[in-house]
Design a protein around this motif. Structure first.
Motif, short mmCIF file in Angstrom:
data_model
loop_
_atom_site.label_atom_id
_atom_site.label_comp_id
_atom_site.label_asym_id
_atom_site.label_seq_id
_atom_site.Cartn_x
_atom_site.Cartn_y
_atom_site.Cartn_z
N GLY A 11 0.91 -1.41 -0.06
CA GLY A 11 0.04 0.05 0.00
C GLY A 11 0.87 1.32 -0.04
O GLY A 11 0.48 2.28 -0.59
N PHE A 12 1.95 1.31 0.71
CA PHE A 12 2.95 2.39 0.88
C PHE A 12 3.89 2.47 -0.31
O PHE A 12 3.96 3.45 -1.15
CB PHE A 12 3.96 2.35 2.03
N THR A 13 4.40 1.09 -0.94
CA THR A 13 5.00 1.38 -1.99
C THR A 13 4.66 1.43 -3.42
O THR A 13 5.03 2.04 -4.47
CB THR A 13 6.18 0.11 -2.08
N LEU A 14 3.31 0.93 -3.73
CA LEU A 14 2.59 0.77 -5.03
C LEU A 14 1.27 1.39 -4.81
O LEU A 14 0.45 1.15 -5.94
CB LEU A 14 2.78 -0.45 -5.51
N GLY A 15 0.69 1.70 -3.73
CA GLY A 15 -0.76 2.04 -3.96
C GLY A 15 -1.51 0.74 -3.96
O GLY A 15 -2.86 0.90 -4.18
N ASP A 16 -0.83 -0.14 -3.53
CA ASP A 16 -1.78 -1.68 -3.81
C ASP A 16 -2.80 -1.87 -2.64
O ASP A 16 -2.35 -2.76 -1.70
CB ASP A 16 -0.67 -2.76 -3.85
N GLY A 17 -3.88 -1.27 -2.95
CA GLY A 17 -4.94 -1.59 -1.84
C GLY A 17 -6.27 -0.69 -2.00
O GLY A 17 -6.32 -0.04 -3.18
N VAL A 18 -7.04 -0.82 -1.09
CA VAL A 18 -8.41 -0.09 -1.35
C VAL A 18 -8.82 0.54 0.09
O VAL A 18 -7.99 0.30 1.07
CB VAL A 18 -9.37 -1.26 -1.68
N PHE A 19 -9.78 1.26 0.11
CA PHE A 19 -10.18 2.02 1.42
C PHE A 19 -11.51 2.17 1.43
O PHE A 19 -12.46 2.57 0.28
CB PHE A 19 -9.17 3.15 1.68
N ASP A 20 -11.94 2.82 2.50
CA ASP A 20 -13.39 3.36 2.57
C ASP A 20 -13.50 4.34 3.61
O ASP A 20 -12.86 4.37 4.71
CB ASP A 20 -14.35 1.80 3.08
N THR A 21 -14.51 5.38 3.48
CA THR A 21 -14.56 6.30 4.68
C THR A 21 -16.11 6.48 4.97
O THR A 21 -16.91 5.95 4.02
CB THR A 21 -14.63 7.52 3.80
N ALA A 22 -16.55 6.32 6.28
CA ALA A 22 -17.76 6.44 6.86
C ALA A 22 -18.06 7.06 7.81
O ALA A 22 -16.90 7.62 8.47
CB ALA A 22 -18.10 4.85 7.05
N LEU A 23 -19.06 7.52 8.11
CA LEU A 23 -19.26 8.35 9.47
C LEU A 23 -19.93 7.70 10.39
O LEU A 23 -20.81 6.50 10.40
CB LEU A 23 -20.47 9.27 8.86
N ALA A 24 -19.60 8.18 11.64
CA ALA A 24 -20.04 7.13 12.85
C ALA A 24 -20.49 8.31 13.68
O ALA A 24 -19.99 9.10 14.05
CB ALA A 24 -18.89 6.40 13.62
N LEU A 25 -21.75 7.98 14.18
CA LEU A 25 -22.45 8.95 15.30
C LEU A 25 -22.82 8.19 16.41
O LEU A 25 -23.49 6.85 16.47
CB LEU A 25 -23.73 9.60 14.65
N ASN A 26 -22.77 8.59 17.77
CA ASN A 26 -23.18 7.70 18.68
C ASN A 26 -22.47 6.55 18.78
O ASN A 26 -23.20 5.49 19.25
CB ASN A 26 -24.55 7.67 18.78
#
Length: 268
Positions: A11-26
């Motif tokens: 992930g650091f050397t080649l960008g070999d990965g995926v990600f997700d962004t979410a919102l958490a409340l309470n």
């Protein structure tokens, strides 16, 4: 929390990965199953076999009562040099948190069209991968132009997305958004808007969308999991209209948040 990632992590050397962004409340992640399903599907699409239970545990460890933006990053892990490794270790999972403020909701956006194009033919066009440089450069163009975000077109010159959001236009009671074949991401908020629209009397169309369609539309808005619905005020300096149906959609999403998370999306 401090995490150490190997200098050989792909992930650091080649960008070999995926990600997700979410919102958490309470202490509850809104649309949690959808976010995890998408992250797992993206990992599988590029050959990362991660255990869902491990990711769930990492998310649980990061949750807190305060409103929080969670970013879950999944990489192939460490491996020897070479583009396609003969073997890899355990996939890397990192969950980071950032405070969230309801002030992010409803902020109008001004757009400029980016000079670069999104390749709708790429096998990663519909995956939220770590390789975000094209969108970073588009965001730099937007910042240089003194606006909020950049409209990104695909190789055919049709609307794909912005740097951080899906895009919708409202024309005569029809809610139109680019289909996934146009190169946009399968946004979680995009899907929720599509599902909520019929109950509000809005027909939904997923189809190619020309940049010219934005001018003269009854409304144009952006969606993502942190800002929910963001009305677009202008594109390349041309002012756009705003329709009350956008507010109705936001109210429907806010009601869903209240049901899942047990708290209002924003103070009343």
């Amino acid at each position: 929390m401090v995490a150490t990632v190997s200098i050989e992590d792909r992930g650091f050397t080649l960008g070999d990965g995926v990600f997700d962004t979410a919102l958490a409340l309470n202490g509850t992640v809104f649309a949690r199953a959808r976010h995890l399903d998408r992250l797992m599907a993206a990992g599988e699409a590029i050959g990362i076999a991660a255990e869902r239970a491990r990711i769930e545990k990492a998310i649980d460890a990061a949750l807190k009562p305060a409103p929080t933006i969670l970013r879950t990053t999944l990489t192939r892990g460490s491996a020897a040099r070479g583009l396609w490794p003969t073997s890899t270790g355990t996939p890397t999972v990192v969950v980071t948190t950032t405070p969230w403020s309801p002030a992010l909701l409803g902020q109008p956006a001004r757009l400029v069209t980016a000079s670069g194009r999104r390749n709708e033919f790429s096998p990663t066009a519909n995956l939220k991968t770590l390789g975000y440089l094209d969108h970073i450069l588009a965001a730099r163009e937007a910042a240089s132009a003194g606006v909020d975000d950049a409209l990104i077109l695909n190789t055919q010159g049709r609307v794909a997305c912005t740097t951080i959001a899906n895009l919708f236009v409202l024309i005569a009671g029809r809610l139109i958004t680019p289909s996934l074949g146009e190169g946009c991401l399968p946004g979680i908020m995009r899907a929720l808007v599509i599902e909520a629209a019929p109950a509000l009397g809005l027909a939904v169309e997923e189809r190619p969308l020309s940049p010219a369609a934005l001018i003269g539309a009854d409304a144009v808005f952006l969606t993502n999991s942190v800002r929910f619905i963001r009305p677009v005020r202008s594109v390349n300096g041309a002012l756009l209209a705003r329709d009350g149906a956008v507010d109705a959609l936001m109210e429907a999403l806010a009601a869903q948040v209240a049901r899942e998370c047990g708290v209002p999306l924003a103070p009343t």
